[in-house]
Design an enzyme around this catalytic site. Structure first.
Site, PDB file in Angstrom:
ATOM      1  N   GLU A 133       0.856  -1.193   0.000  1.00 38.04           N
ATOM      2  CA  GLU A 133       0.000   0.000   0.000  1.00 38.04           C
ATOM      3  C   GLU A 133       0.887   1.237   0.000  1.00 38.04           C
ATOM      4  O   GLU A 133       1.994   1.223   0.542  1.00 38.04           O
ATOM      5  CB  GLU A 133      -0.920  -0.057   1.233  1.00 38.04           C
ATOM      6  CG  GLU A 133      -1.852   1.106   1.433  1.00 38.04           C
ATOM      7  CD  GLU A 133      -2.865   1.339   0.303  1.00 38.04           C
ATOM      8  OE1 GLU A 133      -2.437   1.423  -0.863  1.00 38.04           O
ATOM      9  OE2 GLU A 133      -4.063   1.492   0.592  1.00 38.04           O
ATOM     10  N   ASP A 134       0.403   2.309  -0.606  1.00 31.91           N
ATOM     11  CA  ASP A 134       1.210   3.533  -0.659  1.00 31.91           C
ATOM     12  C   ASP A 134       1.228   4.268   0.683  1.00 31.91           C
ATOM     13  O   ASP A 134       2.265   4.683   1.165  1.00 31.91           O
ATOM     14  CB  ASP A 134       0.723   4.467  -1.787  1.00 31.91           C
ATOM     15  CG  ASP A 134      -0.787   4.729  -1.757  1.00 31.91           C
ATOM     16  OD1 ASP A 134      -1.479   4.209  -0.857  1.00 31.91           O
ATOM     17  OD2 ASP A 134      -1.268   5.466  -2.631  1.00 31.91           O
TER      18      ASP A 134
ATOM     19  N   PHE B 207      -0.537  16.531   3.324  1.00 31.81           N
ATOM     20  CA  PHE B 207      -0.996  15.850   2.118  1.00 31.81           C
ATOM     21  C   PHE B 207       0.214  15.753   1.201  1.00 31.81           C
ATOM     22  O   PHE B 207       0.818  16.758   0.837  1.00 31.81           O
ATOM     23  CB  PHE B 207      -2.137  16.624   1.428  1.00 31.81           C
ATOM     24  CG  PHE B 207      -2.664  15.868   0.252  1.00 31.81           C
ATOM     25  CD1 PHE B 207      -3.545  14.808   0.444  1.00 31.81           C
ATOM     26  CD2 PHE B 207      -2.247  16.171  -1.033  1.00 31.81           C
ATOM     27  CE1 PHE B 207      -4.012  14.071  -0.642  1.00 31.81           C
ATOM     28  CE2 PHE B 207      -2.707  15.437  -2.119  1.00 31.81           C
ATOM     29  CZ  PHE B 207      -3.586  14.387  -1.917  1.00 31.81           C
TER      30      PHE B 207
ATOM     31  N   ASP C  96      -3.781   6.358   5.936  1.00 32.35           N
ATOM     32  CA  ASP C  96      -4.170   7.686   6.405  1.00 32.35           C
ATOM     33  C   ASP C  96      -5.269   7.497   7.457  1.00 32.35           C
ATOM     34  O   ASP C  96      -4.963   7.202   8.610  1.00 32.35           O
ATOM     35  CB  ASP C  96      -4.630   8.473   5.164  1.00 32.35           C
ATOM     36  CG  ASP C  96      -4.945   9.919   5.443  1.00 32.35           C
ATOM     37  OD1 ASP C  96      -4.402  10.487   6.385  1.00 32.35           O
ATOM     38  OD2 ASP C  96      -5.745  10.513   4.683  1.00 32.35           O
TER      39      ASP C  96
ATOM     40  N   ARG D 272       1.938  11.393  -9.791  1.00 31.55           N
ATOM     41  CA  ARG D 272       2.321  10.012  -9.477  1.00 31.55           C
ATOM     42  C   ARG D 272       3.731   9.716  -9.993  1.00 31.55           C
ATOM     43  O   ARG D 272       4.424   8.849  -9.478  1.00 31.55           O
ATOM     44  CB  ARG D 272       1.352   9.021 -10.130  1.00 31.55           C
ATOM     45  CG  ARG D 272      -0.079   9.104  -9.583  1.00 31.55           C
ATOM     46  CD  ARG D 272      -0.877   7.912 -10.076  1.00 31.55           C
ATOM     47  NE  ARG D 272      -2.302   8.044  -9.929  1.00 31.55           N
ATOM     48  CZ  ARG D 272      -2.993   7.786  -8.816  1.00 31.55           C
ATOM     49  NH1 ARG D 272      -2.376   7.362  -7.748  1.00 31.55           N
ATOM     50  NH2 ARG D 272      -4.303   7.918  -8.789  1.00 31.55           N
TER      51      ARG D 272
END
Ligand code: IMP
Length: 187
Positions: free
Chosen positions: A104-105, A158, A108, A171
């Site tokens: 997973e990136d 963010f 959050d 990206r």
């Protein structure tokens, strides 16, 4: 790409540079290789955010493995979680009896992974763990169990780059960065 590119110019700051990312990913890959020796794990990439991380991670894992992908969307395109999780693409192979590693990136709020874990556990894998590149603990709404591997802890920013997007852009940045406030008006 170099730092004169239009993509880099939209950054206010670089949080994690390319070399630091690559070094940590090598460590994660070595660790996973030791932990899963002889087990033929399946590494599942969560599209689209984890695609760049996944590509580098699997190259750093020195044992046999298989790959699969799942598409999930939890954000409407901006910077805030909607809490709505939708499977946009399912796995191609069965995971029953397999040792599953989810790449997973970022974690959050935790809403996306909680939903995903519930769904995947119902398919009876032999084991299931998460390898997340980034962890934003301060924003957690639902704690996520089964996080076996974490790349970096980050504060409540963010972030974009290395697979992570803002409005589907950024990206392709090779590092993790924070956007200039003016970018939010531009796109
Ligand atoms: P969660 O459900 O809130 O844990 O969010 C998980 C997903 O939201 C991630 O897989 C990302 O796609 C997206 N996300 C969360 N934080 C960020 C961020 O800082 N930048 C870009 N995408 C993010």
């Amino acid at each position: 790409m170099n730092r004169d590119s239009e993509v880099f110019k939209d950054l206010e700051s670089i949080l994690i540079d390319e070399a630091t990312l690559q070094q940590r990913i090598q460590e994660l890959g070595q660790q996973i290789g030791q932990d899963y020796k002889g087990k033929l794990p399946v590494v599942i990439g969560i599209l689209k955010g984890s695609s760049i991380f996944l590509a580098d991670l699997v190259k750093a894992i020195p044992i046999h493995l298989t790959l699969d992908f799942m598409g999930i969307s939890s954000y409407g395109g901006g910077t805030h979680s909607t809490g709505v999780v939708k499977i946009t693409k399912d796995l191609e192979e069965t995971i029953e009896g397999r040792h599953v590693i989810i790449a997973e990136d970022i974690i959050d709020t935790g809403l996306t992974l909680n939903y995903l874990l519930k769904t995947l556990k119902q398919r009876n894998p032999a084991s299931l763990t998460i390898c997340t590149l980034l962890n934003k603990q301060a924003r957690r709404i639902l704690e996520v169990e089964d996080v076996g591997y974490k790349g970096f802890e980050i504060d409540d920013h963010f972030v974009v780059g290395y697979g992570l997007d803002y409005m589907q852009k950024f990206r392709n940045l090779p590092c993790i960065g924070v956007l200039k406030p003016s970018v939010y008006q531009k796109f």
